[in-house]
Motif scaffolding. Sequence first.
Motif, PDB file in Angstrom:
ATOM      1  N   ASN B  75      32.448  29.262  45.662  1.00  0.00           N
ATOM      2  CA  ASN B  75      31.925  29.923  44.466  1.00  0.00           C
ATOM      3  C   ASN B  75      31.864  28.963  43.274  1.00  0.00           C
ATOM      4  OD1 ASN B  75      32.805  33.480  44.592  1.00  0.00           O
ATOM      5  ND2 ASN B  75      31.071  32.372  45.391  1.00  0.00           N
ATOM      6  N   GLY B  77      31.597  26.886  40.055  1.00  0.00           N
ATOM      7  CA  GLY B  77      32.479  26.413  38.991  1.00  0.00           C
ATOM      8  C   GLY B  77      33.890  26.954  39.062  1.00  0.00           C
ATOM      9  N   MET B  81      37.322  24.644  39.317  1.00  0.00           N
ATOM     10  CA  MET B  81      38.511  24.680  38.453  1.00  0.00           C
ATOM     11  C   MET B  81      39.766  24.924  39.292  1.00  0.00           C
ATOM     12  SD  MET B  81      40.055  24.352  35.630  1.00  0.00           S
ATOM     13  CE  MET B  81      39.515  24.692  33.954  1.00  0.00           C
ATOM     14  N   LEU B 196      36.474  37.909  30.756  1.00  0.00           N
ATOM     15  CA  LEU B 196      36.482  39.303  31.212  1.00  0.00           C
ATOM     16  C   LEU B 196      35.071  39.892  31.125  1.00  0.00           C
ATOM     17  CD1 LEU B 196      38.256  41.679  32.166  1.00  0.00           C
ATOM     18  CD2 LEU B 196      38.547  42.310  29.774  1.00  0.00           C
ATOM     19  N   ALA B 199      33.083  38.565  33.898  1.00  0.00           N
ATOM     20  CA  ALA B 199      33.473  39.197  35.170  1.00  0.00           C
ATOM     21  C   ALA B 199      32.817  40.571  35.295  1.00  0.00           C
ATOM     22  CB  ALA B 199      34.997  39.308  35.247  1.00  0.00           C
ATOM     23  N   GLY B 203      29.857  39.720  37.453  1.00  0.00           N
ATOM     24  CA  GLY B 203      30.637  39.720  38.700  1.00  0.00           C
ATOM     25  C   GLY B 203      31.427  38.446  38.928  1.00  0.00           C
ATOM     26  N   LEU B 204      31.703  37.688  37.865  1.00  0.00           N
ATOM     27  CA  LEU B 204      32.391  36.390  38.039  1.00  0.00           C
ATOM     28  C   LEU B 204      33.907  36.573  37.906  1.00  0.00           C
ATOM     29  CD1 LEU B 204      29.845  34.242  35.977  1.00  0.00           C
ATOM     30  CD2 LEU B 204      29.935  34.559  38.451  1.00  0.00           C
ATOM     31  N   ASN B 205      34.478  37.363  38.788  1.00  0.00           N
ATOM     32  CA  ASN B 205      35.912  37.660  38.671  1.00  0.00           C
ATOM     33  C   ASN B 205      36.778  36.434  38.965  1.00  0.00           C
ATOM     34  OD1 ASN B 205      35.246  37.815  41.466  1.00  0.00           O
ATOM     35  ND2 ASN B 205      37.121  38.976  41.858  1.00  0.00           N
ATOM     36  N   ARG B 206      36.255  35.525  39.785  1.00  0.00           N
ATOM     37  CA  ARG B 206      37.072  34.344  40.111  1.00  0.00           C
ATOM     38  C   ARG B 206      37.278  33.454  38.886  1.00  0.00           C
ATOM     39  NH1 ARG B 206      36.218  31.915  46.076  1.00  0.00           N
ATOM     40  NH2 ARG B 206      36.462  33.843  47.225  1.00  0.00           N
ATOM     41  N   PHE B 207      36.272  33.389  38.007  1.00  0.00           N
ATOM     42  CA  PHE B 207      36.437  32.618  36.771  1.00  0.00           C
ATOM     43  C   PHE B 207      37.600  33.178  35.958  1.00  0.00           C
ATOM     44  CE2 PHE B 207      32.258  30.932  37.579  1.00  0.00           C
ATOM     45  CZ  PHE B 207      32.244  29.715  36.940  1.00  0.00           C
ATOM     46  N   PHE B 208      37.629  34.509  35.850  1.00  0.00           N
ATOM     47  CA  PHE B 208      38.653  35.156  35.022  1.00  0.00           C
ATOM     48  C   PHE B 208      40.052  34.751  35.488  1.00  0.00           C
ATOM     49  CE2 PHE B 208      41.423  38.868  34.197  1.00  0.00           C
ATOM     50  CZ  PHE B 208      41.333  38.890  32.815  1.00  0.00           C
ATOM     51  N   TRP B 209      40.336  34.948  36.769  1.00  0.00           N
ATOM     52  CA  TRP B 209      41.697  34.685  37.256  1.00  0.00           C
ATOM     53  C   TRP B 209      42.017  33.193  37.270  1.00  0.00           C
ATOM     54  CZ3 TRP B 209      44.224  38.815  36.633  1.00  0.00           C
ATOM     55  CH2 TRP B 209      43.691  40.066  36.962  1.00  0.00           C
ATOM     56  N   TRP B 211      40.732  30.675  35.401  1.00  0.00           N
ATOM     57  CA  TRP B 211      40.920  30.083  34.061  1.00  0.00           C
ATOM     58  C   TRP B 211      42.239  30.562  33.446  1.00  0.00           C
ATOM     59  CZ3 TRP B 211      36.562  28.183  35.824  1.00  0.00           C
ATOM     60  CH2 TRP B 211      35.991  27.102  35.188  1.00  0.00           C
TER      61      TRP B 211
END
Lengths: 143, 226
Positions: B75, B77, B81, B196, B199, B203-209, B211
């Motif tokens: 997924n 970016g 990270m 948030l 997300a 739908g970018l929930n992976r960025f939220f958790w 970061w």
Amino acid sequence: MIQTLKLLLPALIPSWNFFDVIADSPRIEYTLLNAPEDGDGAWLEFRPRPERLPVPAMVGRLFWNAQWNETLFIISCAERLMETPTEHSQNEIFRRIAADLTEQPGAAWLRFRIALLSEREGAIEREIAFISAARPVASLSLP
Amino acid sequence: MTLDAAIRLTEVLLALAFLQQSLEHLRRFRGEHILFVLRIVLCGLVIGGVLAPWPLVGLALLSLVMLHRFQGPYNGGSDRMGLLALWCLALAQVMPAGPAREIAFGYLGAQLVLSYFIAGWVKILNPDWRSGRALRQVFAFSTYPVSESLRGWAQRPRVLTAMSWAVMLFEIAFPLTLISQPTLMVGLGLAAAFHLANACLFGLNRFFWTWLAVYPAIVWLQGRVF
């Protein structure tokens, strides 16, 4: 191994240029055929978005978003296919479309195509950028 | 926050983020299960603080197998990270106490700052972002909006121009929040709200958790440098 390290390098020395330009956006469509030489049947959009998504569902997707994240991976594969075509990208797209077809038995062959959406002079244009060869669905139903 | 506490908090938060991602992969494709079950076990060991630092080293090595399996990050970016955080943590954990350990972990904190600043900088150089056109295109035809109804936002050019400038100015100004702990906390709160929103809308929930997991690194770095 060298190739894998090359894949790691952009993570260790990142560019962070998220969304610097809005590129053409791929959509995956597929068609089911009875035989590989059949003309194209109806093309169906792969995983169309819902008309609306309630706020509780949006919040729930913070914790469980498996299908959407897989869709983003398939879109990445489509982008890779446009830039540097590889068997891996095609295989992943075929395999994951086929996995969604388990409730549609009968059709023997599967093709997919990639439509690219872009904006030209204020209007959204759509161009078919790639059409795969047909593959037997049975060969794609791998675990 | 001490270096040890910041490293420990980061590794636990990152392991929880990886756990969430890995569980999603178990829903199908048995061929991928072995990778993600192994990842879940290693995350459990990291959270439990068992056999440190080897579970982190194991996760770093496993990340190479996963990069090979998916021919890149699964997924984009957010996974990049996650990889950066994982390798910095693993390196910091195997280093003896001292400057090398601080540099390995400080690099992660510095990259977090750059992730906002550079993302803002490249946007503000682009006339399409300054006019709001780029964000309108995101809503109009990009892959990301999670529902068709969200595409209607593309018809609100003034709102999107204001949102574009809010995002660009926040991202570019983020390094200034390092001047004190309170300003950094405000900055991180705004950044978390930004992730948030991404997300929920995209739908970018992976960025939220992912970061959020790295925030202790910048909290430690701020205290170390300023």
